[in-house]
Design an enzyme around this catalytic site. Structure first.
Site, short mmCIF file in Angstrom:
data_model
loop_
_atom_site.label_atom_id
_atom_site.label_comp_id
_atom_site.label_asym_id
_atom_site.label_seq_id
_atom_site.Cartn_x
_atom_site.Cartn_y
_atom_site.Cartn_z
N ARG A 72 52.53 155.09 40.00
CA ARG A 72 52.04 153.84 39.65
C ARG A 72 52.55 152.69 40.60
O ARG A 72 52.09 151.45 40.55
CB ARG A 72 52.53 153.63 38.01
CG ARG A 72 52.05 154.48 37.08
CD ARG A 72 52.39 154.30 35.71
NE ARG A 72 53.76 154.79 35.42
CZ ARG A 72 53.91 156.16 35.36
NH1 ARG A 72 52.94 156.90 35.33
NH2 ARG A 72 55.12 156.65 34.96
N GLU A 109 66.13 164.64 33.97
CA GLU A 109 66.84 165.03 32.76
C GLU A 109 67.02 166.30 32.78
O GLU A 109 68.15 167.06 32.21
CB GLU A 109 66.23 164.54 31.50
CG GLU A 109 66.80 164.68 30.26
CD GLU A 109 65.98 164.04 28.99
OE1 GLU A 109 66.93 164.22 27.84
OE2 GLU A 109 65.23 163.67 29.17
#
Length: 205
Positions: A72, A109
């Site tokens: 993005r 994560e």
């Protein structure tokens, strides 16, 4: 630093940008509140305002490189680069760039990922701006900073469209300032936390 705290307090463009971003709960997996900037791109004025705010900030900073983070960051970086007279450098996921590349890993994560950059994309002494759509933990931006600095570039700042309010107290990554336009939007009965590069969401009811 947030734009509203750095000269743009009350600027109606910031509210319009925020409202143009769609919130998609539980995407791409349960527990994620995804900040979808594709709806911002569909709003010509909000998209233009987003680019204009960045351009106004960086046009006089002698930026020679705008580095966009896949994917993005590619949506905003080239427009900013063209407007300020800089070259655009894509920072991509592994095995997407031809030629000789360097790589920097960063923590997710669960596990790790990495960014790659072509070794001839920047030169020692280049002044670089790093652009992405969102900053949460800052792991991706930190990897981007390390990539550019390894090739001798000076990272002037990181610019992001969306940033969690928690980053107000840590407005630098690897010693570099971070400039953010808006906080993430929320939806009724939901809240976010900062445990990943997306926004984790918990909903009541």
């Amino acid at each position: 630093m947030f734009a509203a705290e750095n000269g743009l307090k009350g600027d109606p463009r910031l509210e319009a940008i925020s409202q143009a971003i769609r919130v998609v709960p539980h995407f791409p997996k349960k527990g994620i509140m995804f900040q979808d900037i594709t709806t911002l791109l569909l709003d010509h004025k909000a998209f233009q305002d987003t680019v204009d705010i960045f351009v106004d900030r960086y046009r006089n900073m002698d930026i020679s490189v705008v580095a966009g983070i896949e994917a993005r960051g590619f949506m905003f970086g080239p427009s900013i680069a063209l407007a300020i007279g800089a070259k655009f450098v894509p920072l991509r996921k592994p095995k997407k760039l031809p030629g000789k590349v360097i790589c920097e890993e960063y923590e997710l994560e669960y596990g790790t990922d990495c960014l790659e950059m072509q070794v001839d994309a920047v030169q020692p002494g280049d002044r670089a701006l790093i652009v992405d759509d969102l900053v949460a933990t800052g792991g991706t931006l930190s990897a981007a900073i390390r990539l550019l600095e390894r090739m001798g570039a000076q990272v002037v700042e990181c610019g992001c469209v969306v940033g969690l309010p928690e980053v107000k107290g840590q407005c630098r990554l690897n010693g570099k300032p971070v400039y953010i336009l808006v906080e993430p939007r929320e939806i009724d009965n939901c809240r976010h936390d900062i445990s990943s590069e997306f926004l984790n969401v918990q909903c009541s009811g």
